[in-house]
Design a protein around this motif. Structure first.
Motif, PDB file in Angstrom:
ATOM      1  N   MET A   1      -5.557  10.990 -11.167  1.00  0.00           N
ATOM      2  CA  MET A   1      -4.874  10.564 -10.135  1.00  0.00           C
ATOM      3  C   MET A   1      -3.743   9.806 -10.176  1.00  0.00           C
ATOM      4  N   SER A   2      -2.876  10.052  -9.077  1.00  0.00           N
ATOM      5  CA  SER A   2      -1.915   9.526  -8.897  1.00  0.00           C
ATOM      6  C   SER A   2      -3.427   7.964  -8.286  1.00  0.00           C
ATOM      7  N   VAL A   3      -1.772   6.628  -8.061  1.00  0.00           N
ATOM      8  CA  VAL A   3      -2.446   5.385  -7.364  1.00  0.00           C
ATOM      9  C   VAL A   3      -1.929   5.343  -5.981  1.00  0.00           C
ATOM     10  N   SER A   4      -1.714   6.162  -5.550  1.00  0.00           N
ATOM     11  CA  SER A   4      -2.217   7.143  -4.151  1.00  0.00           C
ATOM     12  C   SER A   4      -3.306   7.208  -3.383  1.00  0.00           C
ATOM     13  N   ALA A   5      -3.839   8.224  -4.807  1.00  0.00           N
ATOM     14  CA  ALA A   5      -4.341   9.579  -4.443  1.00  0.00           C
ATOM     15  C   ALA A   5      -5.808   8.576  -4.381  1.00  0.00           C
ATOM     16  N   THR A   6      -5.867   7.244  -5.398  1.00  0.00           N
ATOM     17  CA  THR A   6      -7.006   6.600  -5.888  1.00  0.00           C
ATOM     18  C   THR A   6      -7.019   5.136  -4.548  1.00  0.00           C
ATOM     19  N   ALA A   7      -5.672   5.415  -4.544  1.00  0.00           N
ATOM     20  CA  ALA A   7      -6.045   4.278  -3.319  1.00  0.00           C
ATOM     21  C   ALA A   7      -6.467   4.895  -1.782  1.00  0.00           C
ATOM     22  N   LYS A   8      -5.767   5.795  -1.536  1.00  0.00           N
ATOM     23  CA  LYS A   8      -6.555   6.875  -0.270  1.00  0.00           C
ATOM     24  C   LYS A   8      -8.197   7.014  -0.542  1.00  0.00           C
ATOM     25  N   ALA A   9      -8.837   7.605  -1.680  1.00  0.00           N
ATOM     26  CA  ALA A   9      -9.579   7.628  -1.956  1.00  0.00           C
ATOM     27  C   ALA A   9     -10.784   6.981  -2.534  1.00  0.00           C
ATOM     28  N   LEU A  10     -10.590   5.021  -2.370  1.00  0.00           N
ATOM     29  CA  LEU A  10     -11.370   4.100  -2.223  1.00  0.00           C
ATOM     30  C   LEU A  10     -11.403   3.044  -1.361  1.00  0.00           C
ATOM     31  N   GLY A  11     -10.213   3.591  -0.462  1.00  0.00           N
ATOM     32  CA  GLY A  11      -9.848   2.744   1.216  1.00  0.00           C
ATOM     33  C   GLY A  11      -9.096   1.460   1.019  1.00  0.00           C
ATOM     34  N   GLY A  12      -8.305   1.666   0.224  1.00  0.00           N
ATOM     35  CA  GLY A  12      -7.560   0.441  -0.463  1.00  0.00           C
ATOM     36  C   GLY A  12      -6.010   0.400  -0.585  1.00  0.00           C
ATOM     37  N   GLY A  13      -5.281  -0.530  -0.626  1.00  0.00           N
ATOM     38  CA  GLY A  13      -4.102  -0.476  -0.560  1.00  0.00           C
ATOM     39  C   GLY A  13      -3.778  -0.085  -1.536  1.00  0.00           C
ATOM     40  N   TRP A  14      -2.195   0.757  -1.386  1.00  0.00           N
ATOM     41  CA  TRP A  14      -1.856   0.678  -3.045  1.00  0.00           C
ATOM     42  C   TRP A  14      -1.237  -0.574  -3.970  1.00  0.00           C
TER      43      TRP A  14
END
Length: 101
Positions: A1-14
């Protein structure tokens, strides 16, 4: 999973997710005293870590070092050994000089 997708899924920043991912990878690799044991075939390539950067930012290129031994032996996939900023013969030379023969 990309960093962007992970950040979005976790509700955090890149930046935070990337920092955690990089540190976790470093811990997995460098906390093992035998992470270079058995490496006979070293693959080296360059990669663009991010495709956009501002003129005042450092290079977005990295040198990727991969253990190709398992692939050549038919025992498993290649494995990531290290990634270093930059993409030149000097990066590889420095990395090799930091290792015991």
């Amino acid at each position: 999973m990309s960093v962007s997708a992970t950040a979005k899924a976790l509700g955090g920043g890149w930046e935070l997710v990337n920092k955690i991912a990089v540190q976790a990878c470093r811990n997995l690799v460098y906390d093992s005293s035998d992470h270079l044991a058995g490496v006979r075939i070293l693959g080296v390539d360059e990669h663009v870590w991010k495709h956009t950067r501002r003129p005042d930012e450092p290079s977005s290129m990295v040198t990727v070092l991969v253990d190709l031994t398992p692939l050549a032996d038919g025992t498993g996939p290649a494995r990531l050994i290290d990634m270093r900023p930059g993409c030149s013969a000097d990066v590889l030379k420095t990395w090799l000089q930091e290792r015991d023969p």
